[in-house]
Design an enzyme around this catalytic site. Structure first.
Site, PDB file in Angstrom:
ATOM      1  NE  ARG A 133       9.224  -1.039  -7.562  1.00 26.92           N
ATOM      2  CZ  ARG A 133       9.023  -2.469  -7.260  1.00 26.92           C
ATOM      3  NH1 ARG A 133       9.986  -2.974  -6.066  1.00 26.92           N
ATOM      4  NH2 ARG A 133       8.421  -3.272  -7.768  1.00 26.92           N
TER       5      ARG A 133
ATOM      6  CE1 TYR B 284      -1.598   1.269   3.900  1.00 26.13           C
ATOM      7  CE2 TYR B 284      -1.862   1.035   1.486  1.00 26.13           C
ATOM      8  CZ  TYR B 284      -0.928   1.319   2.287  1.00 26.13           C
ATOM      9  OH  TYR B 284       0.404   1.194   2.394  1.00 26.13           O
TER      10      TYR B 284
END
Length: 374
Positions: A332, A191
């Site tokens: 996760r 990013y």
């Protein structure tokens, strides 16, 4: 008590244990606003016993979002819905931070589960909060020219760079107004801030490009400005991609140098990830990023957060005991088991159920008794 489940202090923030929920984009906001999905998604981790919960990458400007479904903190109206989440998390005994982000050239990408037919009409687009815009970046180069989801961005000029820094500062002040315990500067995963750091994406010839010192300039300016806007008694975190995992890219040695500079500016811990560029994909495996946390921790003498397939409780404890990291972050794994800290606490030999919410404490103890050998 195990190290994983032991309390720890960063500045004046006391965390009940060293388990962290890593930021996870939910792509479920409209115009940047948090809603009931975010409350339940984040709130269940507080009920599950985590010490610190980090809210997903949150756009500091409208154009800073990865997608139109991302959270935002670019206007005051975003504060109240986030404060509702903060209050609930605090009520469950956990701390909460927010990751402040700018996606740069990876902005304005689709929400993966929506098909083009889902956005075929104006009514459908309005209901989904659909928006599309031209991303910005250090250089006018697509993240992946072979992928139509990524546009060729506009190159940021000096006024644009100043707007980015101002956006981080304003969002930081709003995070304080919402009651967050910490903010995390997102300088990872390809990013914008990571794009300035990496030679793969930064081809500038001004003071923000070229040498490593110049490529670090925006990250350090943003960190200094955020630290000045953030209360002295509250910790500041930064997430970095310790390696681009690509020839000619950002390296572990570069990250150690950056971490030293960030520490000098008042960053209190480094969240150590890797990758984020099309040139540097890496296959995930158990504990595959722990060496990055260990290298930054020893090389820069700063607390680190390990991430990346760390759901094995005994292994997580060993990482902390071995001095490879100071915190264990799950994404996760937390989605798979929101009660992971509770189960880890029991697995590590502590049968005190005080960490469980009072509403579920007796049920948890009963279930353990029923599963014990007769």
């Amino acid at each position: 008590m195990s190290k994983l489940m032991s309390p720890v202090r960063l500045r004046e923030l006391d965390l009940r244990n060293r388990t962290v929920v890593a930021p996870m984009c939910q792509y479920s906001a409209i115009d940047g606003f948090a809603n009931d999905w975010h409350l339940v998604h984040l709130g269940r981790f507080a009920m599950g016993g985590f010490g610190l919960i980090l809210v997903e990458a949150t756009g500091v400007l409208p154009e800073a979002r990865i997608s139109y479904g991302d959270l935002g903190l670019w206007k005051d109206e975003h504060i109240a819905p986030l404060a509702r989440i903060v209050d609930f998390v605090h009520g469950q005994g956990a701390a909460i931070g927010i990751q402040l982000a700018h996606a740069g050239r990876k902005a304005s990408t689709p929400v993966s589960w929506r098909e083009p037919s889902d956005l075929a009409t104006e009514a459908q687009r309005e209901a989904a909060g659909y928006e599309h815009w031209l991303p910005v970046a250090p250089s006018p180069q697509s993240h992946d020219p072979e992928n139509a989801d990524f546009q060729t961005p506009a190159e940021l000029d000096h006024a644009g760079i100043a707007r980015v820094i101002d956006g981080f500062v304003a969002a930081t002040k709003r995070a304080e107004a919402a009651g967050f315990d910490t903010v995390e500067i997102h300088a990872a995963h390809g990013y914008l801030l990571n794009q300035f750091l990496s030679p793969l994406s930064n081809h500038r010839t001004d003071e923000y490009g070229g040498s490593r010192e110049n490529r670090m300039r925006l990250v350090l300016e943003a960190a200094e400005a955020v630290r000045a806007a953030w209360p002295d008694n509250k910790p500041l975190l930064a997430r970095i991609s310790v390696s681009d995992n690509a020839d000619g890219g950002w390296t572990v040695e570069d990250s150690i140098a950056l971490a030293r500079e960030l520490k000098a500016l008042g960053v209190d811990a480094i969240d150590c990830s890797s990758g984020g560029f099309a040139e540097g994909r890496i296959r995930s495996a158990r504990q595959y990023q722990v060496p990055f946390a260990a290298a930054v921790r020893s090389g820069a003498d700063i607390p680190t957060m390990a991430v990346g397939v760390l759901g094995d409780v005994v292994a997580a404890e060993a990482i902390l005991q071995g001095g490879e990291a100071d915190f264990i972050a799950l994404a996760r794994g937390a989605l798979d088991d929101p009660n992971w800290p509770h189960h880890a606490n029991t697995e590590l030999g502590n049968h005190d159920y005080a960490l469980w919410p009072v509403q579920t404490r007796r049920v948890a103890e009963y279930n353990r008794l029923m599963s014990s050998p007769a």
